[in-house]
Design a protein around this motif. Structure first.
Motif, PDB file in Angstrom:
ATOM      1  N   ASN A 255      60.268  69.606   8.631  1.00  0.00           N
ATOM      2  CA  ASN A 255      61.196  68.514   8.617  1.00  0.00           C
ATOM      3  C   ASN A 255      61.771  68.076   7.336  1.00  0.00           C
ATOM      4  O   ASN A 255      62.832  67.393   7.235  1.00  0.00           O
ATOM      5  CB  ASN A 255      60.130  67.279   9.174  1.00  0.00           C
ATOM      6  CG  ASN A 255      59.926  67.575  10.831  1.00  0.00           C
ATOM      7  OD1 ASN A 255      60.373  68.261  11.391  1.00  0.00           O
ATOM      8  ND2 ASN A 255      58.950  66.875  10.928  1.00  0.00           N
ATOM      9  N   GLY A 256      61.125  68.131   6.153  1.00  0.00           N
ATOM     10  CA  GLY A 256      61.594  67.846   4.880  1.00  0.00           C
ATOM     11  C   GLY A 256      62.831  68.868   4.575  1.00  0.00           C
ATOM     12  O   GLY A 256      63.906  68.631   4.002  1.00  0.00           O
ATOM     13  N   VAL A 257      62.773  70.191   4.993  1.00  0.00           N
ATOM     14  CA  VAL A 257      63.826  71.096   4.710  1.00  0.00           C
ATOM     15  C   VAL A 257      64.958  70.424   5.441  1.00  0.00           C
ATOM     16  O   VAL A 257      66.158  70.533   4.978  1.00  0.00           O
ATOM     17  CB  VAL A 257      63.340  72.474   5.056  1.00  0.00           C
ATOM     18  CG1 VAL A 257      64.538  73.452   5.012  1.00  0.00           C
ATOM     19  CG2 VAL A 257      62.103  73.087   4.117  1.00  0.00           C
ATOM     20  N   ARG A 258      65.120  70.120   6.612  1.00  0.00           N
ATOM     21  CA  ARG A 258      65.901  69.730   7.651  1.00  0.00           C
ATOM     22  C   ARG A 258      66.480  68.603   6.769  1.00  0.00           C
ATOM     23  O   ARG A 258      67.849  68.516   6.610  1.00  0.00           O
ATOM     24  CB  ARG A 258      65.337  69.037   9.041  1.00  0.00           C
ATOM     25  CG  ARG A 258      65.191  70.087   9.871  1.00  0.00           C
ATOM     26  CD  ARG A 258      64.940  69.460  11.212  1.00  0.00           C
ATOM     27  NE  ARG A 258      64.279  70.695  11.939  1.00  0.00           N
ATOM     28  CZ  ARG A 258      62.918  70.815  12.098  1.00  0.00           C
ATOM     29  NH1 ARG A 258      62.099  70.063  11.913  1.00  0.00           N
ATOM     30  NH2 ARG A 258      62.788  72.019  12.764  1.00  0.00           N
ATOM     31  N   ILE A 259      65.958  67.574   6.249  1.00  0.00           N
ATOM     32  CA  ILE A 259      66.517  66.563   5.456  1.00  0.00           C
ATOM     33  C   ILE A 259      67.273  67.074   4.165  1.00  0.00           C
ATOM     34  O   ILE A 259      68.409  66.620   3.972  1.00  0.00           O
ATOM     35  CB  ILE A 259      65.554  65.467   4.943  1.00  0.00           C
ATOM     36  CG1 ILE A 259      64.790  64.693   6.462  1.00  0.00           C
ATOM     37  CG2 ILE A 259      66.307  64.089   4.522  1.00  0.00           C
ATOM     38  CD1 ILE A 259      63.714  64.213   6.045  1.00  0.00           C
ATOM     39  N   THR A 260      66.615  67.908   3.457  1.00  0.00           N
ATOM     40  CA  THR A 260      67.154  68.256   2.418  1.00  0.00           C
ATOM     41  C   THR A 260      68.574  69.223   2.605  1.00  0.00           C
ATOM     42  O   THR A 260      69.423  68.932   1.987  1.00  0.00           O
ATOM     43  CB  THR A 260      66.216  69.309   1.362  1.00  0.00           C
ATOM     44  OG1 THR A 260      65.224  68.439   1.024  1.00  0.00           O
ATOM     45  CG2 THR A 260      66.691  70.040   0.475  1.00  0.00           C
ATOM     46  N   TYR A 261      68.517  69.592   3.694  1.00  0.00           N
ATOM     47  CA  TYR A 261      69.695  70.390   4.098  1.00  0.00           C
ATOM     48  C   TYR A 261      70.849  69.452   4.321  1.00  0.00           C
ATOM     49  O   TYR A 261      71.999  69.664   3.853  1.00  0.00           O
ATOM     50  CB  TYR A 261      69.461  71.345   5.265  1.00  0.00           C
ATOM     51  CG  TYR A 261      70.785  72.243   5.470  1.00  0.00           C
ATOM     52  CD1 TYR A 261      71.039  73.459   4.664  1.00  0.00           C
ATOM     53  CD2 TYR A 261      71.566  71.732   6.464  1.00  0.00           C
ATOM     54  CE1 TYR A 261      72.183  74.110   5.006  1.00  0.00           C
ATOM     55  CE2 TYR A 261      72.659  72.495   6.800  1.00  0.00           C
ATOM     56  CZ  TYR A 261      72.945  73.732   6.204  1.00  0.00           C
ATOM     57  OH  TYR A 261      74.308  74.239   6.092  1.00  0.00           O
ATOM     58  N   THR A 342      69.138  74.448  -0.677  1.00  0.00           N
ATOM     59  CA  THR A 342      68.056  74.194  -0.026  1.00  0.00           C
ATOM     60  C   THR A 342      66.871  75.366  -0.124  1.00  0.00           C
ATOM     61  O   THR A 342      65.726  74.907  -0.606  1.00  0.00           O
ATOM     62  CB  THR A 342      68.175  74.008   1.431  1.00  0.00           C
ATOM     63  OG1 THR A 342      69.456  73.172   1.742  1.00  0.00           O
ATOM     64  CG2 THR A 342      67.087  73.391   2.382  1.00  0.00           C
ATOM     65  N   ASP A 343      67.397  76.414  -0.128  1.00  0.00           N
ATOM     66  CA  ASP A 343      66.302  77.554  -0.365  1.00  0.00           C
ATOM     67  C   ASP A 343      65.593  77.394  -1.763  1.00  0.00           C
ATOM     68  O   ASP A 343      64.464  77.430  -1.820  1.00  0.00           O
ATOM     69  CB  ASP A 343      67.027  78.728  -0.262  1.00  0.00           C
ATOM     70  CG  ASP A 343      66.030  80.023  -0.081  1.00  0.00           C
ATOM     71  OD1 ASP A 343      65.112  80.029   0.190  1.00  0.00           O
ATOM     72  OD2 ASP A 343      66.427  81.152  -0.754  1.00  0.00           O
ATOM     73  N   LYS A 344      66.588  76.916  -2.992  1.00  0.00           N
ATOM     74  CA  LYS A 344      65.919  76.811  -4.292  1.00  0.00           C
ATOM     75  C   LYS A 344      64.927  75.647  -4.166  1.00  0.00           C
ATOM     76  O   LYS A 344      64.105  75.792  -4.995  1.00  0.00           O
ATOM     77  CB  LYS A 344      67.170  76.822  -5.165  1.00  0.00           C
ATOM     78  CG  LYS A 344      66.954  77.559  -6.602  1.00  0.00           C
ATOM     79  CD  LYS A 344      68.117  77.610  -7.268  1.00  0.00           C
ATOM     80  CE  LYS A 344      68.131  77.021  -8.702  1.00  0.00           C
ATOM     81  NZ  LYS A 344      69.558  76.744  -9.342  1.00  0.00           N
ATOM     82  N   THR A 345      65.478  74.527  -3.779  1.00  0.00           N
ATOM     83  CA  THR A 345      64.503  73.349  -3.802  1.00  0.00           C
ATOM     84  C   THR A 345      63.282  73.700  -3.022  1.00  0.00           C
ATOM     85  O   THR A 345      62.214  73.029  -3.596  1.00  0.00           O
ATOM     86  CB  THR A 345      65.566  72.253  -3.080  1.00  0.00           C
ATOM     87  OG1 THR A 345      66.694  72.150  -3.537  1.00  0.00           O
ATOM     88  CG2 THR A 345      64.856  70.713  -3.362  1.00  0.00           C
ATOM     89  N   THR A 346      63.225  74.269  -2.024  1.00  0.00           N
ATOM     90  CA  THR A 346      62.214  74.581  -1.120  1.00  0.00           C
ATOM     91  C   THR A 346      61.138  75.402  -1.962  1.00  0.00           C
ATOM     92  O   THR A 346      59.984  75.379  -1.897  1.00  0.00           O
ATOM     93  CB  THR A 346      62.609  75.372  -0.014  1.00  0.00           C
ATOM     94  OG1 THR A 346      63.528  74.510   0.870  1.00  0.00           O
ATOM     95  CG2 THR A 346      61.141  75.529   1.006  1.00  0.00           C
ATOM     96  N   PHE A 347      61.437  76.224  -2.595  1.00  0.00           N
ATOM     97  CA  PHE A 347      60.854  77.234  -3.581  1.00  0.00           C
ATOM     98  C   PHE A 347      60.070  76.167  -4.550  1.00  0.00           C
ATOM     99  O   PHE A 347      58.910  76.215  -4.880  1.00  0.00           O
ATOM    100  CB  PHE A 347      61.524  78.334  -4.507  1.00  0.00           C
ATOM    101  CG  PHE A 347      60.994  79.348  -5.072  1.00  0.00           C
ATOM    102  CD1 PHE A 347      60.049  80.364  -4.559  1.00  0.00           C
ATOM    103  CD2 PHE A 347      60.670  78.910  -6.442  1.00  0.00           C
ATOM    104  CE1 PHE A 347      59.175  81.175  -5.499  1.00  0.00           C
ATOM    105  CE2 PHE A 347      59.925  79.626  -7.216  1.00  0.00           C
ATOM    106  CZ  PHE A 347      59.238  80.849  -6.650  1.00  0.00           C
ATOM    107  N   GLN A 348      61.077  75.565  -5.443  1.00  0.00           N
ATOM    108  CA  GLN A 348      60.397  74.558  -6.091  1.00  0.00           C
ATOM    109  C   GLN A 348      59.552  73.598  -5.757  1.00  0.00           C
ATOM    110  O   GLN A 348      58.586  73.390  -6.192  1.00  0.00           O
ATOM    111  CB  GLN A 348      61.658  73.720  -6.920  1.00  0.00           C
ATOM    112  CG  GLN A 348      62.496  74.733  -7.950  1.00  0.00           C
ATOM    113  CD  GLN A 348      63.872  74.054  -8.306  1.00  0.00           C
ATOM    114  OE1 GLN A 348      63.986  72.891  -7.780  1.00  0.00           O
ATOM    115  NE2 GLN A 348      64.531  74.460  -9.097  1.00  0.00           N
ATOM    116  N   ALA A 349      59.667  73.037  -4.260  1.00  0.00           N
ATOM    117  CA  ALA A 349      58.753  72.226  -3.698  1.00  0.00           C
ATOM    118  C   ALA A 349      57.413  73.001  -3.637  1.00  0.00           C
ATOM    119  O   ALA A 349      56.376  72.381  -3.920  1.00  0.00           O
ATOM    120  CB  ALA A 349      59.374  71.636  -2.631  1.00  0.00           C
TER     121      ALA A 349
END
Ligand SMILES: [Zn+2]
Lengths: 776, 48
Positions: A255-261, A342-349
């Motif tokens: 759900n978080g990835v969805r919003i980030t994207y 989004t991929d990069k942000t998800t990695f950092q998250a």
């Protein structure tokens, strides 16, 4: 004449006969032996208080006792001698019952004194020994016993245990625990908390939550999703004494990835249009934003894997304002850039999440929360992105390349989803194997094991099997069969049985089962006693777990309500340790060595499981059988049994009892055979289980073999398993892998220095090497 | 010898050995209690 008395500590005190008669009075009161006479005396002359008669008799007995001492020429008697003389005087005076209660009174005083001495000795040890010397301080390997807060916790915990064994437990439970027949786990939290809980993050995040230090709003991107997940784990840990687990990490973080994207897509669409049209941001942003929110209201949003409905509508609508070719171009640019961002942000998250869980503290700062996360079966692209990046950051390690200790990661394996080539998440399964081969996590849980599959309803992630890192499992629900889910539930408390002791004491199989039944009933009663104590706790005692609605149905309770009804969804577990030693005692061989022993082993464990099921029915609760993890326990039981029964080869001749139903660690056996032998016990231990395989060398060099073992686990019906292998690290050069006596990268041996010049040279080849400080 | 060649690093620094005990990873074997330390040293590898 007696003028002085020798006290227990050796000091001499003036003799005082009233002290002796006081004790005798207490004994008379307890026995009631003089009650009739006192009544008669009262009836005769009302003025004479009953105490006077009692005092007179007591003084007379005391004087007789003194007479005995003097006759024996004991002019400076010690306490024991005085008490012996009093017993004699009471018996001779014809006060048999009072003599008995005096003996009991003596025994009780001795017990209290011993307990106090033991407590003081324990506190003394905690104060003056380092964790290196003190086993007590290393009882829990994840608490640093040398820190001030670690020591303070130890004082509290040891004192609480003494208090509960003396004042709260039924004497028979207390005795069984102190004698080592059973072990009541987490006794220091006896009246305070339940063990653990599976936290449904999706529900928790829905309206935001309160940590007690302020309200946290519903998170708005993957970074805050991951940060709040860590905070939720930490907050809940403060309300429980066991671990904290997330059953749906993949679904929740998706759900978080969805919003980030969505956000990244919008900002990149605007950027592209600015560049391609030459217009100002102020002109473009409002147009696109308005369109996106109108489309969102109609259920059309930008998604990680683009959906045609959104794409077409966006192009149609934006083309009314901008050139169609530009809009097309902008869309593909935005899609590509938003994906990458989004991929990069998800990695950092995920990197921050793991880092947080390894550095944040709960419980007065002395312990990192015991955290676990379950994932693996969600096939949505957003969840896949989460899992991929979580695994990649785990593989990379923490800042200096260290292996993360938390969270325990549990990769849920299922045929048709991730186990075999062609399955949608097979790539993630392979990645999970690769990462586990380097970092020991993830572990693997198996949805298709029949006893897990029976609860599974496709499309209902709450019915997927979830484990608490150390092995706890909660899914069946005898209290409310309509709620056979893992979310919001957990273990209430567990107590383990010392199986080898029963075998040592009983010797024959028949008698073994008789005594086992007695022990099972004792433990069941003890768990119920504790359950009653736990039931009286109130919502306000668990501000996060119950106050924020984490525990199932707790959101229906008020702040002052007791939790008794909702905790019936939790489990009361009976554990065991040392099946291998038990079988050696009963048959001469453990279950790795003989089929007959395996058969008997299964009979014993099945018998225990049937007892749990029977208790569940009888009491309308969830009793379950646990393959006890036994961190502190494996040594405690065997130490006591060694003292009681001496060294028995194959039974008490080591410093530990074998973990639950495991084939002994010292026994040479193939990985496949070990797993096949242990799997049937997984089916019986519904409160939790784990099997390990020990691999030699560096398994990253043979991933095929690694994967084969996991597939074998799935095939033979293991519920939860993991593969151990040495993970060593040289903090000087940063090498991670297998280190024998000498580090393969820098060539130094343990504790030895190497030249800084050599390190600088190595840095050219391995740029990721840790910076070294304190150069001499 | 130059100053640089003489400087050394790593004196007294041990290797970290991470092991899994009852499901949890533990950073160094020093932190294990005696029983667990004995268990870890007894472990034999399983052939594949
Ligand atoms: Zn090295």
């Amino acid at each position: 004449m007696i003028f002085t008395v020798k006290k227990r500590d050796g000091r001499e005190m003036p003799f005082n006969i009233e002290k002796i008669s006081d004790a005798i009075i207490k004994a008379f009161r307890a026995s009631g032996e003089l009650d009739e006479q006192i009544k008669a005396a009262q009836a005769q002359m009302n003025l004479l208080g009953n105490d006077d008669l009692l005092t007179n008799v007591a003084l007379k007995v005391a004087a007789d006792a003194v007479g005995h001492l003097e006759a024996d020429n004991k002019t400076k008697p010690d306490i024991e001698e005085i008490q012996d003389a009093v017993e004699k005087a009471l018996t001779e005076g014809g006060y048999a019952d009072t003599a008995k209660s005096y003996i009991l009174y003596r025994a009780e005083r001795t017990r209290v004194r011993e307990v106090n001495t033991r407590l003081m000795q324990t506190l003394h040890d905690i104060t003056f020994s380092s964790a290196k010397e003190s086993d007590l301080k290393r009882e829990n390997a994840n608490i640093d016993g040398d820190t001030a807060m670690g020591t303070m916790l130890k004082y509290g915990s040891e004192s609480a245990k003494h208090f509960y064994t003396m004042m709260m437990l039924k004497p028979e439970h207390s005795r069984a625990h102190l004698d080592g027949d059973i072990h009541i786990h987490d006794l220091d939290f006896y009246s305070l908390t339940m063990t653990c809980c599976q936290i449904d993050l999706i529900k928790l995040f829905r309206n935001g939550f309160n940590t007690g230090h302020g309200h946290l709003r519903e998170p708005k991107d993957i970074r805050s999703y991951a940060a709040l997940a860590a905070i939720a784990i930490q907050s809940n840990q403060n309300d429980q004494h066991g671990g904290q687990s997330v059953p749906n990490f993949d679904y929740a973080m998706a759900n978080g990835v969805r919003i980030t994207y969505r956000k990244a897509y919008l900002s990149n669409m605007v950027k592209a249009l600015i560049l391609l049209t030459g217009m100002e941001e102020g002109e473009i942003l409002p147009v696109v934003k308005k369109l996106h929110s109108e489309m969102a209201e109609m259920g059309m949003v930008a998604t990680l894997v683009p959906n045609e409905k959104f794409q077409e509508t966006e192009i149609r609508e934006l083309s009314k304002t901008y050139d169609a070719e530009i809009v097309n171009k902008a869309q593909s640019f935005a899609e590509k850039m938003a994906y990458e961002e989004t991929d990069k942000t998800t990695f950092q998250a995920m990197e921050a999440f793991v880092h947080n869980l390894n550095s944040m503290h709960s419980r007065a700062g002395a312990q990192t929360p015991f955290s676990s996360i379950n994932y693996g079966m969600c096939t949505e692209p957003e969840a896949r992105m989460v899992m991929k990046n979580l695994l990649l950051t785990t593989e990379e390690g923490l800042g200096g390349g260290e292996t993360a200790i938390f969270p325990i990661q549990i990769f849920r394996v299922k045929d048709g989803i991730n186990l075999n080539p062609g399955d949608p998440n097979y790539d993630l399964f392979k990645l999970a194997c690769r990462v586990s081969a380097k970092r020991l996590f993830p572990n693997f849980s198996f949805q298709d094991a029949p006893y897990n599959l029976q609860y599974y309803k496709p499309g209902h992630p709450e019915t997927e099997i979830s484990y608490m890192g150390c092995r706890t499992r909660v899914i069946g629900n005898n209290y409310d069969p309509s709620r056979e889910i893992s979310y919001g539930r957990g273990n209430l408390s567990f107590t383990s049985i010392n199986l080898p002791r029963i075998a040592i004491k009983m010797k024959s199989v028949d008698l073994f089962f008789k005594e086992l039944d007695r022990m099972l009933q004792l433990v069941s009663d003890q768990l119920m006693e504790r359950f009653a104590v736990q039931s009286r706790r109130k919502v306000k005692n668990f501000p996060f777990l119950m106050g924020q609605g984490v525990w199932i149905d707790s959101d229906k309770l008020g702040w002052e309500d007791t939790v008794g009804e909702v905790i019936k969804h939790g489990t009361l577990s009976i554990g065991f340790i040392g099946l291998a030693e038990t079988l050696v005692m009963l048959t001469g061989k453990h279950h790795g060595e003989s089929d007959a022993s395996q058969e008997l082993g299964l009979k014993i464990i099945r018998h225990m499981r049937e007892f749990c099921d029977k208790e569940s029915k009888r009491l309308g609760l969830n009793f379950s059988l646990l393959a006890t993890p036994a961190e502190g326990l494996s040594g405690r039981f065997v130490r006591m049994d060694k003292k009681k029964f001496g060294i028995i080869p194959g039974v008490t001749d080591r410093d530990y009892y074998t973990n639950s139903f495991h084939v002994p660690v010292y026994y040479k056996i193939s990985a496949f055979k070990k797993l096949s032998l242990e799997a049937p016990y997984h089916a019986l231990t519904n409160a939790g289980h784990i099997s390990y395989v020990e691999l030699d060398g560096d398994p990253t060099q043979n991933l095929e073999a690694f994967e084969k073992i996991v597939q074998h686990m799935a095939k033979v019906g293991i519920g939860y398993g993991s593969i151990n292998h040495p993970v060593d690290r040289d903090p000087v050069c940063g090498f991670v892998g297998v280190i024998g006596d000498v580090c393969p990268r820098c060539g130094r041996s343990e504790g030895h220095a190497i030249s800084c010049e050599k390190l600088e040279e190595l840095r050219k080849k391995f740029p990721g090497m840790p910076a070294f400080k304190g150069i001499r | 010898m130059s100053e640089k060649e003489m400087s050394l690093y790593g004196e007294g620094v041990g290797f970290e050995r991470i092991r899994r005990i009852t499901g949890y990873l533990v950073g160094t074997i020093d932190r294990f209690n005696n029983a667990k330390r004995a268990e870890v040293s007894d472990r034999v590898k399983h052939g594949v």
